[in-house]
Enzyme design. Structure first.
Site, PDB file in Angstrom:
ATOM      1  N   GLU A  41      -8.803   0.516  -7.935  1.00 55.80           N
ATOM      2  CA  GLU A  41      -8.964   0.179  -9.358  1.00 55.80           C
ATOM      3  C   GLU A  41      -7.761  -0.583  -9.891  1.00 55.80           C
ATOM      4  O   GLU A  41      -7.828  -1.225 -10.940  1.00 55.80           O
ATOM      5  CB  GLU A  41      -9.235   1.437 -10.190  1.00 55.80           C
ATOM      6  CG  GLU A  41      -8.169   2.525 -10.137  1.00 55.80           C
ATOM      7  CD  GLU A  41      -8.316   3.471  -8.937  1.00 55.80           C
ATOM      8  OE1 GLU A  41      -8.617   2.998  -7.822  1.00 55.80           O
ATOM      9  OE2 GLU A  41      -8.114   4.678  -9.129  1.00 55.80           O
ATOM     10  N   LYS A  93     -15.578  -0.375  -2.420  1.00 56.39           N
ATOM     11  CA  LYS A  93     -14.932   0.115  -3.645  1.00 56.39           C
ATOM     12  C   LYS A  93     -13.442  -0.216  -3.536  1.00 56.39           C
ATOM     13  O   LYS A  93     -12.673   0.473  -2.868  1.00 56.39           O
ATOM     14  CB  LYS A  93     -15.108   1.623  -3.830  1.00 56.39           C
ATOM     15  CG  LYS A  93     -14.683   2.031  -5.251  1.00 56.39           C
ATOM     16  CD  LYS A  93     -13.957   3.334  -5.349  1.00 56.39           C
ATOM     17  CE  LYS A  93     -12.527   3.351  -5.004  1.00 56.39           C
ATOM     18  NZ  LYS A  93     -11.575   2.679  -5.904  1.00 56.39           N
ATOM     19  N   SER A 100      -3.703   7.100   0.738  1.00 54.56           N
ATOM     20  CA  SER A 100      -2.678   8.120   1.002  1.00 54.56           C
ATOM     21  C   SER A 100      -3.254   9.264   1.848  1.00 54.56           C
ATOM     22  O   SER A 100      -4.476   9.489   1.877  1.00 54.56           O
ATOM     23  CB  SER A 100      -2.170   8.665  -0.333  1.00 54.56           C
ATOM     24  OG  SER A 100      -3.262   9.164  -1.059  1.00 54.56           O
ATOM     25  N   GLU A 158       6.517  10.298   1.829  1.00 57.50           N
ATOM     26  CA  GLU A 158       6.344   8.846   1.814  1.00 57.50           C
ATOM     27  C   GLU A 158       6.761   8.316   0.442  1.00 57.50           C
ATOM     28  O   GLU A 158       6.237   8.776  -0.579  1.00 57.50           O
ATOM     29  CB  GLU A 158       4.871   8.492   2.075  1.00 57.50           C
ATOM     30  CG  GLU A 158       4.637   6.998   2.113  1.00 57.50           C
ATOM     31  CD  GLU A 158       3.165   6.620   2.323  1.00 57.50           C
ATOM     32  OE1 GLU A 158       2.273   7.354   1.847  1.00 57.50           O
ATOM     33  OE2 GLU A 158       2.927   5.564   2.938  1.00 57.50           O
ATOM     34  N   PHE A 204      -4.298  -0.050  -2.906  1.00 52.87           N
ATOM     35  CA  PHE A 204      -3.791  -1.125  -3.763  1.00 52.87           C
ATOM     36  C   PHE A 204      -2.915  -2.135  -3.033  1.00 52.87           C
ATOM     37  O   PHE A 204      -2.689  -3.232  -3.522  1.00 52.87           O
ATOM     38  CB  PHE A 204      -3.006  -0.531  -4.959  1.00 52.87           C
ATOM     39  CG  PHE A 204      -1.593  -0.127  -4.623  1.00 52.87           C
ATOM     40  CD1 PHE A 204      -0.592  -1.085  -4.537  1.00 52.87           C
ATOM     41  CD2 PHE A 204      -1.256   1.202  -4.395  1.00 52.87           C
ATOM     42  CE1 PHE A 204       0.726  -0.720  -4.217  1.00 52.87           C
ATOM     43  CE2 PHE A 204       0.043   1.573  -4.068  1.00 52.87           C
ATOM     44  CZ  PHE A 204       1.030   0.606  -3.984  1.00 52.87           C
ATOM     45  N   CYS A 218       1.947   0.169   4.681  1.00 55.45           N
ATOM     46  CA  CYS A 218       1.818   1.382   5.500  1.00 55.45           C
ATOM     47  C   CYS A 218       2.579   1.243   6.809  1.00 55.45           C
ATOM     48  O   CYS A 218       2.794   2.225   7.502  1.00 55.45           O
ATOM     49  CB  CYS A 218       0.361   1.689   5.772  1.00 55.45           C
ATOM     50  SG  CYS A 218      -0.388   0.456   6.817  1.00 55.45           S
TER      51      CYS A 218
HETATM   52  P1  NAD Z   1      -4.607   6.239  -2.862  1.00 58.75           P
HETATM   53  O1  NAD Z   1      -4.895   7.286  -1.859  1.00 58.75           O
HETATM   54  O2  NAD Z   1      -4.059   6.630  -4.175  1.00 58.75           O
HETATM   55  O3  NAD Z   1      -5.949   5.412  -3.189  1.00 58.75           O
HETATM   56  C1  NAD Z   1      -6.753   4.856  -2.163  1.00 58.75           C
HETATM   57  C2  NAD Z   1      -8.194   4.811  -2.653  1.00 58.75           C
HETATM   58  O4  NAD Z   1      -8.627   6.140  -2.939  1.00 58.75           O
HETATM   59  C3  NAD Z   1      -8.363   4.010  -3.931  1.00 58.75           C
HETATM   60  O5  NAD Z   1      -9.535   3.241  -3.822  1.00 58.75           O
HETATM   61  C4  NAD Z   1      -8.485   5.070  -5.023  1.00 58.75           C
HETATM   62  O6  NAD Z   1      -9.360   4.685  -6.047  1.00 58.75           O
HETATM   63  C5  NAD Z   1      -9.035   6.271  -4.295  1.00 58.75           C
HETATM   64  N1  NAD Z   1      -8.489   7.545  -4.784  1.00 58.75           N
HETATM   65  C6  NAD Z   1      -7.243   7.775  -5.305  1.00 58.75           C
HETATM   66  N2  NAD Z   1      -7.087   9.090  -5.597  1.00 58.75           N
HETATM   67  C7  NAD Z   1      -8.247   9.699  -5.243  1.00 58.75           C
HETATM   68  C8  NAD Z   1      -8.703  11.051  -5.283  1.00 58.75           C
HETATM   69  N3  NAD Z   1      -7.938  12.030  -5.752  1.00 58.75           N
HETATM   70  N4  NAD Z   1      -9.943  11.322  -4.829  1.00 58.75           N
HETATM   71  C9  NAD Z   1     -10.731  10.341  -4.342  1.00 58.75           C
HETATM   72  N5  NAD Z   1     -10.358   9.045  -4.296  1.00 58.75           N
HETATM   73  C10 NAD Z   1      -9.139   8.723  -4.726  1.00 58.75           C
HETATM   74  O7  NAD Z   1      -3.678   5.149  -2.145  1.00 58.75           O
HETATM   75  P2  NAD Z   1      -2.972   3.876  -2.819  1.00 58.75           P
HETATM   76  O8  NAD Z   1      -1.871   4.347  -3.697  1.00 58.75           O
HETATM   77  O9  NAD Z   1      -3.997   2.955  -3.366  1.00 58.75           O
HETATM   78  O10 NAD Z   1      -2.377   3.174  -1.522  1.00 58.75           O
HETATM   79  C11 NAD Z   1      -1.151   3.521  -0.947  1.00 58.75           C
HETATM   80  C12 NAD Z   1      -1.333   4.495   0.204  1.00 58.75           C
HETATM   81  O11 NAD Z   1      -2.197   3.937   1.181  1.00 58.75           O
HETATM   82  C13 NAD Z   1      -0.029   4.788   0.939  1.00 58.75           C
HETATM   83  O12 NAD Z   1       0.004   6.152   1.237  1.00 58.75           O
HETATM   84  C14 NAD Z   1      -0.133   3.955   2.200  1.00 58.75           C
HETATM   85  O13 NAD Z   1       0.631   4.428   3.296  1.00 58.75           O
HETATM   86  C15 NAD Z   1      -1.593   4.043   2.468  1.00 58.75           C
HETATM   87  N6  NAD Z   1      -2.060   2.945   3.319  1.00 58.75           N
HETATM   88  C16 NAD Z   1      -2.321   3.247   4.607  1.00 58.75           C
HETATM   89  C17 NAD Z   1      -2.728   2.240   5.469  1.00 58.75           C
HETATM   90  C18 NAD Z   1      -2.974   2.544   6.909  1.00 58.75           C
HETATM   91  O14 NAD Z   1      -3.355   1.627   7.647  1.00 58.75           O
HETATM   92  N7  NAD Z   1      -2.789   3.774   7.358  1.00 58.75           N
HETATM   93  C19 NAD Z   1      -2.872   0.923   4.994  1.00 58.75           C
HETATM   94  C20 NAD Z   1      -2.599   0.673   3.656  1.00 58.75           C
HETATM   95  C21 NAD Z   1      -2.187   1.698   2.819  1.00 58.75           C
END
Ligand code: NAD
Length: 486
Positions: free
Chosen positions: A180, A177, A230, A386, A153, A285
């Site tokens: 959401e 994808k 994450s 985090e 997001f 991140c």
């Molecule tokens: P998230 O893991 O909740 O969601 C990321 C994606 O995974 C979304 O498209 C979501 O629909 C999907 N998703 C969520 N839960 C899921 C599950 N249980 N099973 C399968 N798919 C699932 O992450 P977020 O809250 O959207 O983003 C924030 C996180 O992303 C933070 O932890 C941040 O550090 C990380 N991030 C990392 C980088 C990097 O370069 N390492 C860059 C940006 C964000």
């Protein structure tokens, strides 16, 4: 839920079509708290339709000369430049970050497309004549087929652009994808991509959540998966995708340590550090998370940080002068608040409390003020989990070795920074840090589009990183041909 909120469509086979969804997720304007759209939680049938369309498009796209594919990306750059302001406004509207931050993120995204335009050079293979008598050998890079990108997001426009332009320019067909929570920026970019002479099926956008992510990992028609999000989900996607035989790069969460040496230029450093911790409301991140002042740097670093954080103007990111927008959702705000509560409960010293912040005329926005804790230890929840919000944890240490040991004891290793005027300390730190993105007097060590982006340990699962030359490696397979000239 607003009755007027538009239900978003998927983009499949060159058309915007409704998903076969029964469930929907509200997309909010986090500064106002209102529902601005509904994301359908698409089904595996929706995903399968996108994979079929992509598989159908692949043979012709693979055979399209690379320079013609690159030209589509040149056109995309031109359209993104023209519409950068609109895209940035969409980013701020659905994510909340300030309009300047949104513009900066769109700029970073455009730079990825610019690098992808170099596909005719960067996709080149290599060769050697006369490897035996009258025998030559060549290596060509060939596209993989249907690939997918799953995005988080926090950077609604930039992160999809870490993948799509490289996949398309190298001759793959990609399914995106988006999160959401923030699908509107991706939709806006797809509307531009529709004008870029890209055949139907080469690019698809499938809205959804977990079911689509798992479907992508499992689908036999998808060859490679890029994930950003994450750590627990990154790990699961990596394991599930590789188990199904796919190439996977999965970028996870972070806990970034920012070291301040006593010889740092405090005035400039704390200005940069404040931006690192509170920019994008800490939802980055690469954001600073734990401030580690060394020796006598502690008091001055803390006092200056508190003063700078306290003076930040929190508000609607669309308004001029606002320096920090809201967090993404009411749920996330509660999560960050509960971390602050835990910090207090577990004995950290709360020196700036952002829980009570109010923004005039924005009563329903998801605001939280800058927060600073001192005397944080790695045993505390805020010391190791985090938070992904505007919360700084300070942990003072005696020496640079202590600082490095503290950082290395954490399982995440995304980015880290040191503030110092000593070349020796900087070099020592950069050499020893496991985190793969290191800043020296830089608060957010974000590699430019022509360098690789990604962490290590629990912040990255895979091998090839994002953008730069790694992207051309990730999206291609190396074919070796050995020819005997009879
Ligand atoms: P998230 O893991 O909740 O969601 C990321 C994606 O995974 C979304 O498209 C979501 O629909 C999907 N998703 C969520 N839960 C899921 C599950 N249980 N099973 C399968 N798919 C699932 O992450 P977020 O809250 O959207 O983003 C924030 C996180 O992303 C933070 O932890 C941040 O550090 C990380 N991030 C990392 C980088 C990097 O370069 N390492 C860059 C940006 C964000």
């Amino acid at each position: 839920m607003s009755a007027q909120a538009e239900v978003l469509h998927n983009y499949v086979g060159g058309k915007w079509i409704p998903a076969q969804a029964k469930e929907f997720v509200d997309v909010h304007n986090p500064a106002i708290g209102s529902v601005i759209a509904k994301t359908p939680l698409s089904t595996r049938a929706d995903l399968d339709a996108a994979v079929q369309a992509a598989a159908k498009a692949f043979p012709a796209w693979r055979d399209t000369p690379v320079v013609v594919r690159a030209r589509s990306m040149f056109r995309f750059v031109e359209l993104l430049e023209r519409h950068a302001g609109d895209i940035a406004r969409t980013v701020t509207t659905e994510h909340g970050k300030t309009i300047d931050e949104a513009r900066g993120s769109v700029r970073r995204g455009i730079e990825c497309v610019e690098v992808a335009c170099g596909a005719p050079s960067l996709m080149m293979g290599y060769g050697l004549e006369q490897i035996a008598t009258n025998v030559d050998s060549t290596v060509f890079r060939q596209p993989l087929g249907v690939v997918a990108a799953i995005t988080p997001f926090n950077f609604p426009a930039m992160v999809p652009l870490w993948f799509l332009p490289f996949a398309v320019a190298t001759g793959n067909c990609i399914i995106v994808k988006p999160s959401e929570q923030v699908p509107l920026s991706t939709r806006a970019m797809f509307r531009l991509l529709e004008q870029c002479d890209i055949p139907p099926g080469v690019i698809s956008m499938v809205n959804g959540g977990r079911e689509i992510v798992e479907g992508i990992c499992d689908h036999p028609g998808i060859r490679a998966v890029s994930f950003v999000g994450s750590t627990p989900v990154a790990r699961a996607v990596y394991q599930r995708g590789t188990h199904a035989g796919k190439r996977v790069q999965a970028l996870g969460g972070a806990k970034n340590f920012v070291i301040v040496m006593p010889d740092a230029n405090f005035e400039k450093s704390i200005e940069i550090i404040t931006e690192s911790f509170y920019g994008c409301a800490g939802e980055r991140c690469l954001a600073g998370s734990v401030l580690v002042p060394v020796g006598e740097a502690h008091k001055e670093a803390r006092d200056r940080l508190v003063e700078a954080a306290r003076s930040l103007k929190v508000g609607d990111g669309m308004e001029a002068g606002v320096q920090m927008g809201p967090v993404i959702s009411g749920t996330h705000r509660e999560r960050v608040r509960s971390y602050i509560d835990k910090g207090v409960h577990e004995g950290a010293k709360l020196v700036l409390d952002g829980r009570g912040v109010k923004v005039a005329d924005r009563d329903n926005g998801f605001f939280l003020g800058p927060t600073v804790f001192d005397e944080v230890s790695p045993k505390m929840t805020i010391g190791h989990e985090e938070i992904f919000g505007p919360v700084a944890s300070i942990h003072g240490v005696k020496t640079l070795d202590d600082a490095i040991a503290l950082m290395e004891s954490h399982p995440n290793a995304n980015a880290t920074s040191i503030f110092t005027s000593s070349g020796k300390s900087a070099r020592e730190f950069a050499r020893r840090a496991t985190a793969s993105m290191v800043g020296v007097n830089i608060g957010v060590a974000a590699p430019m589009a022509y360098f690789p982006f990604g962490g290590s340990r629990d912040s990255f699962f895979g091998d090839l990183k994002v953008h730069g030359r790694d992207a051309f490696e990730f999206y291609t397979d190396k074919k070796v041909t050995i020819t005997r000239w009879l």
